[in-house]
Write a protein that holds these residues in place. Structure first.
Motif, PDB file in Angstrom:
ATOM      1  N   ILE A   1     -24.946   0.128  16.644  1.00 50.05           N
ATOM      2  CA  ILE A   1     -24.660  -0.207  18.051  1.00 50.05           C
ATOM      3  C   ILE A   1     -23.198   0.117  18.380  1.00 50.05           C
ATOM      4  CG2 ILE A   1     -24.313  -2.175  19.605  1.00 50.05           C
ATOM      5  CD1 ILE A   1     -26.995  -3.257  18.571  1.00 50.05           C
ATOM      6  N   PHE A   2     -22.287  -0.269  17.504  1.00 44.97           N
ATOM      7  CA  PHE A   2     -20.871   0.059  17.731  1.00 44.97           C
ATOM      8  C   PHE A   2     -20.658   1.574  17.726  1.00 44.97           C
ATOM      9  CE2 PHE A   2     -18.889  -4.209  16.148  1.00 44.97           C
ATOM     10  CZ  PHE A   2     -19.428  -4.829  17.264  1.00 44.97           C
ATOM     11  N   SER A   3     -21.322   2.259  16.788  1.00 47.28           N
ATOM     12  CA  SER A   3     -21.175   3.720  16.723  1.00 47.28           C
ATOM     13  C   SER A   3     -21.659   4.367  18.004  1.00 47.28           C
ATOM     14  CB  SER A   3     -21.959   4.290  15.536  1.00 47.28           C
ATOM     15  OG  SER A   3     -21.500   3.713  14.330  1.00 47.28           O
ATOM     16  N   LEU A   4     -22.761   3.822  18.564  1.00 45.06           N
ATOM     17  CA  LEU A   4     -23.297   4.387  19.808  1.00 45.06           C
ATOM     18  C   LEU A   4     -22.281   4.245  20.939  1.00 45.06           C
ATOM     19  CD1 LEU A   4     -26.997   3.122  19.634  1.00 45.06           C
ATOM     20  CD2 LEU A   4     -26.268   5.513  19.711  1.00 45.06           C
ATOM     21  N   VAL A   5     -21.629   3.064  21.005  1.00 48.83           N
ATOM     22  CA  VAL A   5     -20.618   2.866  22.053  1.00 48.83           C
ATOM     23  C   VAL A   5     -19.515   3.919  21.917  1.00 48.83           C
ATOM     24  CG1 VAL A   5     -18.837   1.305  22.929  1.00 48.83           C
ATOM     25  CG2 VAL A   5     -21.086   0.400  22.295  1.00 48.83           C
ATOM     26  N   PHE A   6     -19.049   4.143  20.694  1.00 49.76           N
ATOM     27  CA  PHE A   6     -17.977   5.132  20.499  1.00 49.76           C
ATOM     28  C   PHE A   6     -18.477   6.561  20.721  1.00 49.76           C
ATOM     29  CE2 PHE A   6     -15.960   1.551  18.333  1.00 49.76           C
ATOM     30  CZ  PHE A   6     -14.752   1.581  19.001  1.00 49.76           C
ATOM     31  N   ALA A   7     -19.745   6.796  20.373  1.00 51.79           N
ATOM     32  CA  ALA A   7     -20.294   8.136  20.612  1.00 51.79           C
ATOM     33  C   ALA A   7     -20.320   8.436  22.104  1.00 51.79           C
ATOM     34  CB  ALA A   7     -21.696   8.242  20.015  1.00 51.79           C
ATOM     35  N   ILE A   8     -20.693   7.442  22.914  1.00 59.98           N
ATOM     36  CA  ILE A   8     -20.712   7.626  24.371  1.00 59.98           C
ATOM     37  C   ILE A   8     -19.288   7.841  24.878  1.00 59.98           C
ATOM     38  CG2 ILE A   8     -21.191   6.489  26.576  1.00 59.98           C
ATOM     39  CD1 ILE A   8     -23.462   4.947  24.937  1.00 59.98           C
ATOM     40  N   ALA A   9     -18.368   7.000  24.401  1.00 61.02           N
ATOM     41  CA  ALA A   9     -16.975   7.119  24.855  1.00 61.02           C
ATOM     42  C   ALA A   9     -16.388   8.475  24.466  1.00 61.02           C
ATOM     43  CB  ALA A   9     -16.133   5.993  24.262  1.00 61.02           C
ATOM     44  N   ALA A  10     -16.702   8.927  23.237  1.00 65.48           N
ATOM     45  CA  ALA A  10     -16.126  10.194  22.769  1.00 65.48           C
ATOM     46  C   ALA A  10     -16.775  11.386  23.468  1.00 65.48           C
ATOM     47  CB  ALA A  10     -16.294  10.311  21.253  1.00 65.48           C
ATOM     48  N   SER A  11     -18.083  11.284  23.727  1.00 60.19           N
ATOM     49  CA  SER A  11     -18.743  12.387  24.434  1.00 60.19           C
ATOM     50  C   SER A  11     -18.212  12.480  25.863  1.00 60.19           C
ATOM     51  CB  SER A  11     -20.253  12.185  24.427  1.00 60.19           C
ATOM     52  OG  SER A  11     -20.872  13.170  25.214  1.00 60.19           O
ATOM     53  N   GLY A  12     -17.977  11.328  26.490  1.00 59.91           N
ATOM     54  CA  GLY A  12     -17.355  11.327  27.818  1.00 59.91           C
ATOM     55  C   GLY A  12     -15.966  11.941  27.755  1.00 59.91           C
ATOM     56  N   LEU A  13     -15.205  11.523  26.760  1.00 62.97           N
ATOM     57  CA  LEU A  13     -13.839  12.025  26.599  1.00 62.97           C
ATOM     58  C   LEU A  13     -13.819  13.535  26.386  1.00 62.97           C
ATOM     59  CD1 LEU A  13     -10.867  11.127  26.335  1.00 62.97           C
ATOM     60  CD2 LEU A  13     -11.241  10.869  23.882  1.00 62.97           C
ATOM     61  N   SER A  14     -14.910  14.056  25.788  1.00 64.24           N
ATOM     62  CA  SER A  14     -14.916  15.498  25.521  1.00 64.24           C
ATOM     63  C   SER A  14     -14.906  16.305  26.818  1.00 64.24           C
ATOM     64  CB  SER A  14     -16.129  15.881  24.662  1.00 64.24           C
ATOM     65  OG  SER A  14     -17.293  15.898  25.440  1.00 64.24           O
ATOM     66  N   ILE A  15     -15.254  15.687  27.959  1.00 60.96           N
ATOM     67  CA  ILE A  15     -15.211  16.431  29.228  1.00 60.96           C
ATOM     68  C   ILE A  15     -13.756  16.634  29.658  1.00 60.96           C
ATOM     69  CG2 ILE A  15     -15.884  16.443  31.651  1.00 60.96           C
ATOM     70  CD1 ILE A  15     -18.300  14.729  30.865  1.00 60.96           C
ATOM     71  N   ILE A  16     -13.002  15.549  29.746  1.00 59.86           N
ATOM     72  CA  ILE A  16     -11.624  15.685  30.236  1.00 59.86           C
ATOM     73  C   ILE A  16     -10.699  16.230  29.136  1.00 59.86           C
ATOM     74  CG2 ILE A  16     -10.986  13.251  29.731  1.00 59.86           C
ATOM     75  CD1 ILE A  16      -9.745  15.270  32.773  1.00 59.86           C
ATOM     76  N   THR A  17     -10.935  15.857  27.883  1.00 65.91           N
ATOM     77  CA  THR A  17     -10.038  16.285  26.809  1.00 65.91           C
ATOM     78  C   THR A  17     -10.522  17.564  26.133  1.00 65.91           C
ATOM     79  OG1 THR A  17      -9.313  14.033  26.413  1.00 65.91           O
ATOM     80  CG2 THR A  17      -8.966  15.591  24.620  1.00 65.91           C
ATOM     81  N   GLY A  18     -11.822  17.621  25.801  1.00 69.21           N
ATOM     82  CA  GLY A  18     -12.345  18.800  25.108  1.00 69.21           C
ATOM     83  C   GLY A  18     -12.419  20.007  26.025  1.00 69.21           C
ATOM     84  N   LEU A  19     -12.991  19.817  27.223  1.00 69.00           N
ATOM     85  CA  LEU A  19     -13.136  20.950  28.136  1.00 69.00           C
ATOM     86  C   LEU A  19     -11.846  21.239  28.889  1.00 69.00           C
ATOM     87  CD1 LEU A  19     -16.672  20.508  29.759  1.00 69.00           C
ATOM     88  CD2 LEU A  19     -16.010  21.937  27.836  1.00 69.00           C
ATOM     89  N   ALA A  20     -11.308  20.213  29.582  1.00 71.25           N
ATOM     90  CA  ALA A  20     -10.164  20.464  30.466  1.00 71.25           C
ATOM     91  C   ALA A  20      -8.827  20.399  29.742  1.00 71.25           C
ATOM     92  CB  ALA A  20     -10.179  19.474  31.629  1.00 71.25           C
TER      93      ALA A  20
END
Ligand code: ADP
Ligand code: MG
Length: 626
Positions: free
Chosen positions: A49-68
């Protein structure tokens, strides 16, 4: 299909690898969904459950940080904001089902991202990182100092779930799996759209991105909001799962650090990397907390991991595995060596893509570009010092002058790569000097660089498709990597003879090839006026011939050019009128013949023995057109 007739692309795409990757992802997804049913071990369910929360946060972050490319250390704040939205609402409305508040957690996160974005996205690089960290501490301080709303340091207790204790974790677990699926879908979709290519362009070279029509503030803002909304929802679920939240825990910078670490470990520019990273980092975190005493050991593990990643796997685990696999597959095969520029396509096929208008030579040519008294100083150096010139509609106008006379700077001022100190610029009668780069591009201004500025990490096709000829929300959502946009880009690549290289990274191209791709990129804007900065500089003679052929051809269909070039036969044979720049000022203007006879120009620039030689070469094409 016409593909068979083309020179073979240097490397075939690794489809079998893609399928292996998809297979692994599918197996992992099935295991994830079945796990709570197969095992009732609460310790591991909690860890997932904790990993899922971080996976969502990191996947979201990949838009502004990974892409942009905007590195945010405030990502954890959106988890906290989501948790507090649900916490506050649930304690105030004890009779309402807590799950109903989850969408509002996303709304809060999105709104806060919007407000923060107005401030933070004006800054770049380290300043942006610092603003996001400051923001995190700011919301923490606010949460501590609003006890009537948040309970202050004492925290908030959420209602205890009322469902069957045997399956107590299931609703949290499956809701988070669902949110992760949505987040991955969002990230995947954005990467395929014009918005996505725009964001990568921003990451690679923000100034250049603006000159090919990418609306920077809007695209960065969408990326920032898109990277936070679902994280807010996940934060709401996380808060409900914890049943107790306080500012120290929910706005702990370690949440942000762990999210960033998950992104970096997995691979910040990949779809699945952030998920993989979260499922590596969060279990490590749990082990450090439970078995190794937490605290300093945890910091040591996080810090050590970060150093190892930066030193040995700067792209992350997933890209490292990918390149290892594709390296062993393609070992021994020739890469780009020996690859040639494909045969040039005909312009006729482009008439549907570009607004090509055949010009009637008898019609009077109104001015398309008027530059008046333009000025720019770098410290004490007046690089452009009151330059004025006119480019008639439909002309191929030349701009010559000694090295350092301010030609490139003048181009930079015209397309606002840099900001002018003063002066007026009009395009088709409209003043554009107050406009942003992208607004100028949307009004029909295109420009190539003396030292090409392609987006090096993007493929050739992505480079061309990244250009945005106008701004519309609909266009941002359009798929860029296939369909009409990609076809248009491919036709332009065909025209400049670079179609065979469509899947190559721009960084793998030779200098001349880059010039051709940059021309295709600018043509994607369907510009009225094209500024070319030394198009023949540093490329081989065959390519020079092809370049002037294309310029002439595009011009005959109504495209106007302003060309800076040192190759005198090239300029004098192609351009009319020609302007001469000296020390940032227009020294002379006229036909090629007039320029060659102007004593001031000969004295300052062309040199005594130059005129004869250049005139011989220049006469020939001019005669031919008469
Ligand atoms: P050209 O393209 O005609 O060779 P440039 O426009 O590149 O000339 O440069 C004109 C002058 O301005 C040169 O002396 C150059 O060194 C200076 N210059 C150009 N860009 C900058 C900059 N960003 N900062 C400081 N000086 C600059
Ligand atoms: Mg220059």
């Amino acid at each position: 299909m016409s593909r068979a007739a083309e020179p073979a692309p240097p490397e075939p795409p690794a489809y079998d690898l893609i399928w292996v990757g998809r297979g692994i992802a599918l197996v992992a997804a099935v295991l994830l969904v079945l796990y709570p049913i197969l095992s009732d071990d609460l310790y591991y369910q909690n860890m997932i459950i904790f990993s899922l929360v971080f996976a969502i946060a990191a996947s979201g972050l990949s838009i502004i940080t990974g892409l942009a490319g905007y590195v945010s250390l405030g990502q954890g704040a959106f988890i906290g904001l989501g948790g507090y939205t649900v916490g506050v609402l649930a304690t105030r409305h004890p009779d309402t089902n807590v799950w109903l508040w989850m969408p509002l957690a996303g709304v809060t996160a999105g709104l806060v991202a919007l407000i923060l974005g107005f401030v933070a996205l004006r800054a770049r690089g380290p300043s942006f990182v610092i603003i996001t960290v400051a923001f995190l501490f700011l919301v923490q301080v606010i949460a501590i100092n609003l006890p009537s709303l948040t309970g202050g340091t004492a925290g908030l207790s959420l209602p205890i779930p009322t469902w069957d204790p045997d399956i107590a974790n299931w609703p949290f677990y499956y809701t988070l799996v669902g949110i992760l699926a949505l987040q991955l879908l969002l990230t995947w979709w954005i990467r395929r759209t014009k918005l996505g290519t725009g964001l990568v362009a921003i990451r690679e070279d923000e100034t250049k991105a603006a000159t090919i029509g990418i609306n920077l503030p809007v695209e960065k803002m969408i990326a920032f909001v898109a990277s936070s909304v679902l994280v807010g929802v996940a934060g709401g679920v996380y808060g409900y799962y914890l049943t107790f939240i306080d500012p120290r825990g929910m706005f702990n910078i370690l949440l942000s650090v762990e999210t960033m670490l998950a992104l970096l470990v997995g691979g910040k520019a990949t779809l699945w990397g952030p998920v993989l990273g979260a499922f590596i980092v969060e279990p490590l975190n749990e082990i450090a907390n439970n078995d190794l005493g937490g605290g300093n050991t945890k910091l040591l593990i996080f810090g050590g991991l970060l150093v190892l990643i930066v030193l040995f796997l700067p792209q992350g685990v997933l890209p490292a595995i990918e390149s290892l696999l594709s390296w062993s597959r393609t070992r021994g095969k020739a890469g780009l060596v020996g690859a040639r520029i494909g045969t040039a396509g005909s312009l006729a096929s482009l008439t549907g893509r570009l607004s090509l208008v055949e010009r009637d030579p008898a019609v009077e040519r109104p001015p398309l570009l008027e530059v008046t008294d333009l000025r720019k100083a770098f410290g004490g150096l007046k690089a452009v010092d009151g330059a004025s010139l006119v480019v008639p509609e439909g002309s191929i106008t030349g701009l010559i002058g000694p090295n350092g006379s301010g030609k490139t700077t003048l181009f930079n001022l015209i397309d606002r790569t840099i900001h002018a100190d003063g002066g007026e610029i009009r395009l088709a009668g409209e003043r554009i000097d107050g406009l942003s780069s992208w607004a100028r591009a949307h009004r029909g201004l295109g420009r190539t660089y003396q030292i090409t500025r392609l987006f090096r990490e993007m493929t050739v096709l992505e480079n061309v498709v990244a250009a945005q000829r106008s701004f519309s929300w609909g266009q941002l959502g359009r798929i860029a990597v296939s369909g009409p946009e990609a076809r248009a880009a491919e036709e332009l690549l065909e025209y400049v003879g670079m179609r065979a290289f469509r899947d190559q990274k721009a960084s793998a191209l030779s200098y001349g090839q880059q010039k051709l791709v940059e021309l295709a990129q600018v043509l994607m804007l369907d510009p009225r006026l094209i500024l070319l900065d030394e198009p023949a500089g540093g490329i081989n003679p065959v390519l020079i011939g092809r370049m002037s052929e294309m310029i002439r051809e595009l011009n005959s269909y109504g495209k106007t050019f302003l060309i800076v070039e040192h190759n005198m036969p090239f300029v004098l044979g192609l351009c009319d009128p020609v302007h001469v720049l000296g020390r940032g000022r227009t020294m002379a203007s006229g036909t090629p013949a007039e320029i060659q006879q102007d004593p001031a120009v000969v004295d300052a620039y062309l040199g005594d023995d130059f005129v004869l030689e250049a005139a011989d070469v220049a006469d020939e094409p001019q005669e031919a057109t008469k």
